[in-house]
Scaffold this active site. Structure first.
Site, short mmCIF file in Angstrom:
data_model
loop_
_atom_site.label_atom_id
_atom_site.label_comp_id
_atom_site.label_asym_id
_atom_site.label_seq_id
_atom_site.Cartn_x
_atom_site.Cartn_y
_atom_site.Cartn_z
N HIS A 188 -0.42 21.86 -4.62
CA HIS A 188 -1.38 21.61 -3.54
C HIS A 188 -1.64 22.93 -2.84
CE1 HIS A 188 -3.50 19.20 -0.48
NE2 HIS A 188 -3.10 20.16 0.34
N CYS A 189 -2.86 23.40 -2.93
CA CYS A 189 -3.23 24.70 -2.36
C CYS A 189 -3.79 24.50 -0.96
CB CYS A 189 -4.26 25.40 -3.25
SG CYS A 189 -4.68 27.07 -2.69
N ILE A 190 -3.13 25.08 0.02
CA ILE A 190 -3.59 24.93 1.40
C ILE A 190 -4.83 25.76 1.67
CG2 ILE A 190 -1.27 24.41 2.26
CD1 ILE A 190 -1.16 27.34 3.22
N SER A 208 -6.80 21.18 -0.97
CA SER A 208 -6.93 20.24 -2.07
C SER A 208 -5.85 20.54 -3.10
CB SER A 208 -8.31 20.33 -2.72
OG SER A 208 -8.40 19.50 -3.85
#
Length: 397
Positions: free
Chosen positions: A248-250, A254
């Site tokens: 999960h890339c902040i 997303s």
């Protein structure tokens, strides 16, 4: 019951790309609160649970107005850093600490937040604004170079929008499909005992290689209660299972999964090329007599004018961000080369089942790797097999 309350959402729950501490008991915002508040406001029905305007509260929660101080302070800090070399070193060193402190003070209770996405897009827009207003009037940049930088920015944003359309969520109907597939060989049809059954078995053997056939076991998610395919995982931030979940890339707010992993990698590549090209143009304009490799470290006379000092400080700021994303790109390329996701690498390190390669930059699980060439072919040709129920225009943020 007490054990269930303390039980984590999933044993193989992946951390986000910055290993931030997010609240696990929050809830994702898919605009239901905003829609409900608008309906109550249009019908004139007050919210019994709130003493103030529900529409205003939902808009404040959705728009995250607490980002405004951070967006205002960023250009002010860069302008302070341009006053002197010592102030620049102190400010650029303390800036990441201030950003993380402000994030934990205002947004750490949010599971999904636009903090880092807004900050990155605002920084990109502010750097482009300084490039147009400060570097372009100096006459050292041609129109073709300006068009190249502008095209790179537009391509980055378009690729980011495509990445935000969804990582490939596992559908809730996957359980029924898996049950139907498992029940088909057990039906009492005469075709299953003849050539039809043999053709179906042969096709399955052709699709799955021997290592993958052993590992291709579907599992049930303890949170979503759906039957998910191999390499899928549950994201505690988004609250859904994602096909071939990487992390999960902040920075994009997303997940990165099977449906958007290629576009995520493309976004990193385009942004890095555009950033490196823009930094080189700025340094060539400010320090024409210096080599590009040394201009960032030694540029005499750059602090004689405030405008040149501000551009030089912003070049340093862009270089710091570029180095961080370059490290992320290198890790992504290495993981793809070994056919391992970030989630699988974390599980292998936790269970001590993987081998560290290349000075610990990548963890080789040896489960799905079929060689450098085949791994990249599989990554470039993989397709999303489901339609995400959460993928919509509202998910672009």
């Amino acid at each position: 019951m007490k054990w269930q309350k303390l039980k984590p959402p999933e044993p193989d729950d992946p951390m986000c790309c910055c290993e931030c501490d997010l609240d696990q008991h929050g809830c994702c915002c898919d605009c239901e609160d905003l829609d409900e508040a608008c309906n109550r406001w249009l019908k004139g029905k007050p919210d019994p649970n709130r003493c103030h305007s529900p529409l205003l509260a939902a808009m404040v929660d959705k728009l995250e107005l607490s980002m405004i101080p951070a967006l205002v302070l960023l250009p002010l800090l860069l302008q302070v850093a341009a006053l002197h070399l010592v102030l620049g070193i102190i400010t650029l060193t303390a800036l990441p600490v201030l950003v993380l402190w402000y994030y934990h003070a205002t947004h750490r209770k949010k599971r999904r937040t636009l903090f880092f996405l807004t900050l990155s897009l605002y920084s990109l827009a502010y750097m482009y604004y300084l490039f147009i207003t400060q570097i372009l009037p100096r006459g050292d940049v041609s129109q073709l170079q300006v068009c190249t930088v502008t095209s790179g920015m537009i391509f980055t944003i378009v690729s980011l929008i495509h990445t935000k359309r969804g990582p490939g969520f596992v559908r809730t109907s996957s359980l029924a499909e898996a049950q139907c597939q498992s029940q088909e060989p057990n039906k009492g049809s005469p075709h299953l005992n003849g050539s039809s059954h043999s053709v179906q078995s042969a096709s399955l053997r052709e699709v799955q290689s021997p290592p993958e056939a052993v590992a291709a076991k579907w599992s049930r998610c303890p949170v979503c209660k759906v039957k998910r395919p191999p390499r899928a995982g549950h994201c505690r931030t988004c609250g859904s299972c994602v096909q071939r979940l990487d992390h999960h890339c902040i920075w994009i707010n997303s997940c990165v999964g099977q449906a958007n992993h290629r576009s995520f990698l493309l976004t990193l590549v385009v942004f890095l090329l555009t950033s490196l090209y823009g930094i080189s143009l700025v340094l060539h304009s400010l320090c024409p007599r210096q080599y590009l490799m040394t201009a960032l470290l030694y540029c005499p006379g750059v602090y004689n004018q405030y405008s040149t000092a501000l551009c030089f400080t912003c070049a340093w700021y862009s270089s710091i961000i570029t180095c961080g994303l370059l490290h992320l790109l290198v890790l992504q390329v290495l993981n793809i080369s070994f056919n391992v996701t970030e989630r699988e690498a974390q599980l292998a390190l936790r269970n001590k089942t993987g081998q560290s390669r290349l000075c610990g930059l990548v963890t080789d699980t040896g489960e799905y790797s079929r060689g450098f060439y085949q791994n990249w072919v599989e990554f470039l040709t993989m397709a999303d097999t489901s339609v995400s129920p959460h993928s919509s225009l509202t998910d672009l943020v």
